[in-house]
Design a protein around this motif. Structure first.
Motif, PDB file in Angstrom:
ATOM      1  N   LEU A   1       0.844  -1.167  -0.054  1.00  0.00           N
ATOM      2  CA  LEU A   1       0.072   0.056  -0.091  1.00  0.00           C
ATOM      3  C   LEU A   1       0.911   1.306   0.051  1.00  0.00           C
ATOM      4  O   LEU A   1       1.558   1.541   0.852  1.00  0.00           O
ATOM      5  CB  LEU A   1      -1.035  -0.137   1.193  1.00  0.00           C
ATOM      6  N   VAL A   2       0.893   1.852  -1.125  1.00  0.00           N
ATOM      7  CA  VAL A   2       1.342   3.150  -1.216  1.00  0.00           C
ATOM      8  C   VAL A   2       0.681   4.431  -0.749  1.00  0.00           C
ATOM      9  O   VAL A   2      -0.364   4.480  -1.677  1.00  0.00           O
ATOM     10  CB  VAL A   2       2.379   3.305  -2.558  1.00  0.00           C
ATOM     11  N   GLU A   3       1.021   5.003   0.250  1.00  0.00           N
ATOM     12  CA  GLU A   3       0.100   6.111   0.485  1.00  0.00           C
ATOM     13  C   GLU A   3       0.942   7.491   0.587  1.00  0.00           C
ATOM     14  O   GLU A   3       2.101   7.460   0.725  1.00  0.00           O
ATOM     15  CB  GLU A   3      -0.360   5.879   2.044  1.00  0.00           C
ATOM     16  N   PRO A   4       0.408   8.573   0.749  1.00  0.00           N
ATOM     17  CA  PRO A   4       1.103   9.830   0.959  1.00  0.00           C
ATOM     18  C   PRO A   4       2.237  10.005   2.020  1.00  0.00           C
ATOM     19  O   PRO A   4       3.410  10.488   1.676  1.00  0.00           O
ATOM     20  CB  PRO A   4       0.240  10.928   1.228  1.00  0.00           C
ATOM     21  N   ASP A   5       1.932   9.066   3.230  1.00  0.00           N
ATOM     22  CA  ASP A   5       2.917   9.161   4.057  1.00  0.00           C
ATOM     23  C   ASP A   5       3.826   7.948   4.135  1.00  0.00           C
ATOM     24  O   ASP A   5       4.594   7.827   4.948  1.00  0.00           O
ATOM     25  CB  ASP A   5       2.111   9.383   5.388  1.00  0.00           C
ATOM     26  N   GLY A   6       3.885   7.177   3.018  1.00  0.00           N
ATOM     27  CA  GLY A   6       4.888   5.973   2.995  1.00  0.00           C
ATOM     28  C   GLY A   6       4.173   4.758   2.650  1.00  0.00           C
ATOM     29  O   GLY A   6       3.170   4.720   2.014  1.00  0.00           O
ATOM     30  N   ILE A   7       4.944   3.742   2.638  1.00  0.00           N
ATOM     31  CA  ILE A   7       4.680   2.219   2.462  1.00  0.00           C
ATOM     32  C   ILE A   7       4.270   1.399   3.471  1.00  0.00           C
ATOM     33  O   ILE A   7       4.869   1.354   4.480  1.00  0.00           O
ATOM     34  CB  ILE A   7       5.776   1.740   1.421  1.00  0.00           C
ATOM     35  N   SER A   8       3.178   0.718   3.438  1.00  0.00           N
ATOM     36  CA  SER A   8       2.758  -0.198   4.229  1.00  0.00           C
ATOM     37  C   SER A   8       2.180  -1.357   3.612  1.00  0.00           C
ATOM     38  O   SER A   8       2.158  -1.693   2.423  1.00  0.00           O
ATOM     39  CB  SER A   8       1.526   0.354   5.241  1.00  0.00           C
ATOM     40  N   PHE A   9       2.138  -2.703   4.348  1.00  0.00           N
ATOM     41  CA  PHE A   9       1.756  -3.953   3.797  1.00  0.00           C
ATOM     42  C   PHE A   9       0.630  -4.414   4.715  1.00  0.00           C
ATOM     43  O   PHE A   9       0.499  -4.272   5.633  1.00  0.00           O
ATOM     44  CB  PHE A   9       3.124  -4.779   3.948  1.00  0.00           C
ATOM     45  N   ALA A  10      -0.081  -5.285   3.744  1.00  0.00           N
ATOM     46  CA  ALA A  10      -1.121  -5.914   4.363  1.00  0.00           C
ATOM     47  C   ALA A  10      -1.256  -7.383   3.738  1.00  0.00           C
ATOM     48  O   ALA A  10      -0.824  -7.462   2.608  1.00  0.00           O
ATOM     49  CB  ALA A  10      -2.437  -5.245   4.279  1.00  0.00           C
ATOM     50  N   TYR A  11      -2.340  -8.309   4.266  1.00  0.00           N
ATOM     51  CA  TYR A  11      -2.517  -9.533   3.719  1.00  0.00           C
ATOM     52  C   TYR A  11      -3.681  -9.706   3.533  1.00  0.00           C
ATOM     53  O   TYR A  11      -4.616  -9.156   4.202  1.00  0.00           O
ATOM     54  CB  TYR A  11      -1.988 -10.699   4.739  1.00  0.00           C
ATOM     55  N   SER A  12      -4.228 -10.504   2.319  1.00  0.00           N
ATOM     56  CA  SER A  12      -5.463 -10.826   1.889  1.00  0.00           C
ATOM     57  C   SER A  12      -5.497 -12.174   1.480  1.00  0.00           C
ATOM     58  O   SER A  12      -4.663 -12.926   0.971  1.00  0.00           O
ATOM     59  CB  SER A  12      -6.100  -9.726   1.114  1.00  0.00           C
ATOM     60  N   CYS A  13      -6.816 -12.526   1.459  1.00  0.00           N
ATOM     61  CA  CYS A  13      -7.010 -14.255   0.766  1.00  0.00           C
ATOM     62  C   CYS A  13      -7.369 -14.059  -0.524  1.00  0.00           C
ATOM     63  O   CYS A  13      -8.089 -13.156  -1.103  1.00  0.00           O
ATOM     64  CB  CYS A  13      -8.148 -14.616   1.556  1.00  0.00           C
TER      65      CYS A  13
END
Length: 128
Positions: free
Chosen positions: A116-128
């Motif tokens: 996930l690239v957002e204005p304040d940086g990169i984060s990560f998530a998991y999904s099925c």
């Protein structure tokens, strides 16, 4: 008699083949599909370099995504046991992310990684 022999051979082959395919093997074996899903939540186009590594440190995927603002891409995936990802936004510093999904949350196909690239940086998530 010949039909019975043919039927037992076919049944034996089916059982052996299903064992080779890893049916019921869960997240632990090779052959699990993990999709790599980058999403751009900014209002500008970005370039995202993504490298995905296996638990033996071999490179599974090395791809550069060009994503317009507000768009994602679900076109790439890997079939192997993922160890970690290294992500770089617009050629800047690398961000390393260890692949640590909640294995009880999804089926045996594995959990997809969302970048996930957002204005304040990169984060990560998991999904099925």
């Amino acid at each position: 008699m010949k039909r019975r022999a043919l039927l037992s051979t076919a049944l034996g082959t089916t059982i052996v083949t299903s064992g080779c395919l890893g049916v019921g093997s869960g997240q632990d074996g090779e052959g699990t599909m993990v999709e790599i899903i980058p999403r751009n939540y900014t209002d500008r186009e970005i370039s995202l370099q993504v490298a995905v590594y296996a638990i033996d440190d071999s490179l599974l995927l090395d791809h550069t995504y060009t994503l317009p603002g507000g768009k994602g891409d679900e076109s790439k995936g890997v079939e192997n046991r993922v160890s970690h990802l290294v992500v770089s936004l617009d050629g800047e510093d690398d961000v390393r992310h260890e692949y640590t999904p909640d294995v009880g949350n999804c089926s045996r196909e594995g959990e997809d990684v969302q970048i996930l690239v957002e204005p304040d940086g990169i984060s990560f998530a998991y999904s099925c």
